[in-house]
Design a protein around this motif. Structure first.
Motif, mmCIF file in Angstrom:
data_model
loop_
_atom_site.group_PDB
_atom_site.id
_atom_site.type_symbol
_atom_site.label_atom_id
_atom_site.label_comp_id
_atom_site.label_asym_id
_atom_site.label_seq_id
_atom_site.Cartn_x
_atom_site.Cartn_y
_atom_site.Cartn_z
ATOM 1 N N ALA A 1 43.152 38.938 49.234
ATOM 2 C CA ALA A 1 42.348 38.043 49.064
ATOM 3 C C ALA A 1 41.945 37.718 50.710
ATOM 4 O O ALA A 1 43.185 37.357 51.176
ATOM 5 C CB ALA A 1 42.980 36.856 48.175
ATOM 6 N N ARG A 2 41.044 37.195 51.501
ATOM 7 C CA ARG A 2 40.727 36.925 52.247
ATOM 8 C C ARG A 2 41.159 35.258 52.496
ATOM 9 O O ARG A 2 42.176 35.356 53.897
ATOM 10 C CB ARG A 2 39.207 36.737 52.859
ATOM 11 C CG ARG A 2 39.190 36.403 54.448
ATOM 12 C CD ARG A 2 37.203 36.335 54.696
ATOM 13 N NE ARG A 2 37.549 35.714 55.906
ATOM 14 C CZ ARG A 2 36.248 36.117 56.659
ATOM 15 N NH1 ARG A 2 35.067 35.974 55.952
ATOM 16 N NH2 ARG A 2 36.296 35.742 58.128
ATOM 17 N N PHE A 3 40.852 34.697 51.420
ATOM 18 C CA PHE A 3 41.637 33.223 51.365
ATOM 19 C C PHE A 3 42.906 33.258 50.161
ATOM 20 O O PHE A 3 41.895 33.237 49.082
ATOM 21 C CB PHE A 3 40.481 32.140 51.568
ATOM 22 C CG PHE A 3 40.342 32.759 52.531
ATOM 23 C CD1 PHE A 3 40.517 32.009 53.675
ATOM 24 C CD2 PHE A 3 38.063 32.595 52.462
ATOM 25 C CE1 PHE A 3 39.162 32.458 55.240
ATOM 26 C CE2 PHE A 3 37.678 33.129 53.439
ATOM 27 C CZ PHE A 3 37.777 33.076 55.056
ATOM 28 N N ASP A 4 44.015 32.705 50.506
ATOM 29 C CA ASP A 4 44.093 32.242 48.554
ATOM 30 C C ASP A 4 44.080 31.648 48.087
ATOM 31 O O ASP A 4 42.614 30.413 48.710
ATOM 32 C CB ASP A 4 45.755 31.981 49.376
ATOM 33 C CG ASP A 4 46.949 33.104 49.431
ATOM 34 O OD1 ASP A 4 46.464 33.954 49.448
ATOM 35 O OD2 ASP A 4 47.885 33.373 50.151
ATOM 36 N N GLY A 5 43.648 31.599 46.344
ATOM 37 C CA GLY A 5 43.168 30.901 45.847
ATOM 38 C C GLY A 5 42.995 31.341 44.504
ATOM 39 O O GLY A 5 44.827 32.109 44.328
ATOM 40 N N GLN A 6 42.446 30.828 43.884
ATOM 41 C CA GLN A 6 43.120 31.256 42.144
ATOM 42 C C GLN A 6 41.727 32.247 41.338
ATOM 43 O O GLN A 6 40.758 31.993 41.879
ATOM 44 C CB GLN A 6 42.763 29.993 40.859
ATOM 45 C CG GLN A 6 42.596 30.199 39.553
ATOM 46 C CD GLN A 6 42.432 29.325 38.921
ATOM 47 O OE1 GLN A 6 41.781 28.494 38.739
ATOM 48 N NE2 GLN A 6 43.368 28.621 37.480
ATOM 49 N N ILE A 7 42.376 33.205 41.121
ATOM 50 C CA ILE A 7 41.873 34.621 40.486
ATOM 51 C C ILE A 7 40.830 34.130 39.223
ATOM 52 O O ILE A 7 41.419 33.594 38.094
ATOM 53 C CB ILE A 7 42.234 35.691 40.374
ATOM 54 C CG1 ILE A 7 42.973 36.209 41.528
ATOM 55 C CG2 ILE A 7 41.500 37.060 39.853
ATOM 56 C CD1 ILE A 7 43.801 37.284 41.211
ATOM 57 N N LYS A 8 39.394 33.853 39.499
ATOM 58 C CA LYS A 8 38.835 33.383 38.590
ATOM 59 C C LYS A 8 37.793 34.401 37.409
ATOM 60 O O LYS A 8 38.095 34.677 36.201
ATOM 61 C CB LYS A 8 37.431 33.222 38.902
ATOM 62 C CG LYS A 8 37.797 31.530 39.689
ATOM 63 C CD LYS A 8 38.132 30.281 38.872
ATOM 64 C CE LYS A 8 38.229 29.623 39.826
ATOM 65 N NZ LYS A 8 38.624 28.311 37.961
ATOM 66 N N SER A 9 37.602 35.305 38.284
ATOM 67 C CA SER A 9 37.435 37.314 37.377
ATOM 68 C C SER A 9 37.697 38.648 37.908
ATOM 69 O O SER A 9 38.131 38.703 39.190
ATOM 70 C CB SER A 9 36.071 37.138 36.438
ATOM 71 O OG SER A 9 34.811 37.625 37.837
ATOM 72 N N VAL A 10 38.088 39.298 37.101
ATOM 73 C CA VAL A 10 37.968 40.648 37.749
ATOM 74 C C VAL A 10 37.668 42.111 36.755
ATOM 75 O O VAL A 10 38.021 41.654 35.585
ATOM 76 C CB VAL A 10 39.551 40.689 37.531
ATOM 77 C CG1 VAL A 10 40.480 42.759 38.171
ATOM 78 C CG2 VAL A 10 40.616 40.019 37.837
ATOM 79 N N ALA A 11 36.875 42.782 38.126
ATOM 80 C CA ALA A 11 36.263 43.830 37.251
ATOM 81 C C ALA A 11 36.628 45.005 36.409
ATOM 82 O O ALA A 11 36.485 45.390 35.617
ATOM 83 C CB ALA A 11 35.192 43.908 38.127
ATOM 84 N N PRO A 12 36.982 45.502 37.607
ATOM 85 C CA PRO A 12 37.405 47.243 37.037
ATOM 86 C C PRO A 12 38.814 46.992 36.888
ATOM 87 O O PRO A 12 39.778 46.142 37.084
ATOM 88 C CB PRO A 12 37.495 48.178 38.970
ATOM 89 C CG PRO A 12 37.902 46.949 39.488
ATOM 90 C CD PRO A 12 37.000 46.049 38.981
ATOM 91 N N SER A 13 40.138 48.502 36.193
ATOM 92 C CA SER A 13 41.152 48.807 35.340
ATOM 93 C C SER A 13 41.365 49.242 36.211
ATOM 94 O O SER A 13 40.255 50.553 37.369
ATOM 95 C CB SER A 13 40.951 48.418 33.908
ATOM 96 O OG SER A 13 40.748 47.780 33.485
ATOM 97 N N ILE A 14 43.041 49.931 36.198
ATOM 98 C CA ILE A 14 42.841 51.903 36.494
ATOM 99 C C ILE A 14 42.510 52.478 36.406
ATOM 100 O O ILE A 14 42.482 52.345 34.719
ATOM 101 C CB ILE A 14 44.699 51.029 36.651
ATOM 102 C CG1 ILE A 14 45.363 50.162 37.306
ATOM 103 C CG2 ILE A 14 45.088 52.698 36.867
ATOM 104 C CD1 ILE A 14 46.913 50.071 36.791
#
Length: 420
Positions: free
Chosen positions: A198-211
């Motif tokens: 992340a460019r700026f630290d913060g809380q992850i709201k959503s994640v799109a892809p998986s491994i």
């Protein structure tokens, strides 16, 4: 569909081979008799043997025993003559022999006294396959004989040979590639990998892809709410590739860590271990043929880099860059590699696919007209495709280079192959 085609081909080969055997089982060229104790095939005539193990020939009161002698010397003829049961001295008989080989090549053999025998003045080179023409002169009377002494020979009609895909090539000069075989592993191209944070630290709201997911450059990976501005911003894929690492889940803090790793697998590396004994012979730019350990897929490339640092096992790593747009090479898989380290021009070479075993020899089958006959080879250097021939085959000879096992099988069936 593939299985059906395979069964059809198997049936085709079986039927065709049966036709071949029936066509070649009896022919005008099948040996009528043979030399006892030699390599020819015994067929219709029981061959009478003499006291020296040779073939007995009779003409009235005159008789001749003829044998190929090869104890401690190259193969040569020895002969003993009798008249009215009396052993003649060698100087009482004038003996000449012609060996008529396939292609009408003739070996003329004269004889000189050797103890109580007549000794041929010419080495009888392999194969011992010929028509034997004999003329013996004793006290002005000429005695003559002729018989077949064939081995390793068969006849196949052109249509049958075509149906069985018997391919031929001409023996000529060639190039033998000297190779060294090494082993290694497919790895990702580190120049085509990206770690994403992340460019700026913060809380992850959503994640799109998986491994394991494939992403395109610019595709959304995650959305993060900045701890400072409280604004939500997107994290997008910097390159196209496959997600090989994910350390991001909704609700977590980014905390400056690596969230994703993307690997572009359209190009991969083969890292090969080169041991000290081969290090000086392996050069940058050397052609390499790589074979996967599972599946046996083959890929060609060149040595791109050679590391100057040794590994724990004292090997150095040589890199080969491989195109992998089709995705057939999986990072982490093991491979073997043949590295070309030199090229040698040779006067005569044959294809390895044409080689067969015959008695104690490695042979190819020469093709002359519709007939095929063994040629015993003295071999030199070889690579994956070609073998240097040092002796036993004349340049320009047409030989069987594809499906030569069919010729071998037919010769063995016809009995034209015997122990030395």
């Amino acid at each position: 569909m593939k299985s059906g085609n395979t069964k059809f081909l198997q049936l085709f080969w079986t039927v065709s081979f049966a036709i071949l055997l029936s066509a070649c089982g009896v022919s005008d060229n099948e040996p009528k008799s043979s030399m006892a104790g030699e390599h020819g095939a015994e067929t219709e005539i029981e061959v009478e043997k003499g006291p020296h193990g040779g073939r007995m020939l009779h003409s009235g009161d005159f008789s001749l025993e003829l044998s190929i002698f090869e104890t401690g010397v190259p193969p040569e003829f020895r002969a003993w003559a009798k008249n009215e049961g009396r052993l003649l001295t060698p100087d009482e008989v004038d003996l000449k022999i012609k060996l008529i080989r396939l292609g009408n090549k003739i070996d003329d053999i004269g004889f000189e006294p050797h103890g109580d025998a007549l000794r041929g003045d010419t080495v009888i080179y392999e194969p011992h396959s010929f028509v034997v023409n004999i003329i013996a002169l004793h006290k002005g009377v000429t005695h003559s004989w002729e018989y077949d002494n064939f081995e390793g020979r068969t006849m196949i009609e052109p249509k049958v040979a075509e149906a069985l895909a018997i391919g031929t090539s001409v023996a000529e000069a060639g190039v033998i590639k000297e190779i060294v075989t090494v082993y290694g592993k497919i790895v990702g191209d580190s120049e085509r990998m990206r770690d994403v944070s992340a460019r700026f630290d913060g809380q992850i709201k959503s994640v799109a892809p998986s491994i394991g997911d494939t992403v395109k450059k610019g595709q959304l990976l995650a959305r993060v709410e900045s701890n400072e501005s409280l604004k939500i911003y997107n994290i997008n894929a910097p390159i196209s590739g496959v997600i090989t690492h994910r350390n991001a889940n909704p609700g977590e803090q980014t905390n400056g860590r690596n969230l994703f790793t993307i690997m572009d697998t359209s190009s991969v590396w083969a890292n090969l271990s080169i041991f000290p004994s081969d290090r000086t012979r392996v050069r940058i730019g050397a052609p390499v043929r790589i074979t996967t350990a599972i599946g046996g897929q083959v890929f060609d490339g060149v040595i791109d880099r050679i590391n100057v640092m040794t590994e724990v096992n004292q090997a150095v790593t040589a890199r080969v860059v491989l195109d992998n747009k089709e995705g057939r090479l999986l990072p982490g898989s093991f491979v073997s590699a043949d590295i070309e380290i030199a090229m040698h021009s040779v006067d005569l070479a044959v294809k390895r696919t044409g080689l067969q075993a015959f008695r104690d020899f490695t042979v190819v089958y020469a093709k002359i007209g519709d007939e095929y006959e063994v040629r015993m080879l003295e071999l030199g250097r070889q690579d994956g495709e070609w073998v240097e021939v040092l002796g036993g085959l004349e340049p320009g000879t047409r030989y069987v280079s594809d499906n030569s096992y069919i010729i071998k099988a037919d010769i063995e069936k016809s009995g034209a192959s015997h122990d030395h």
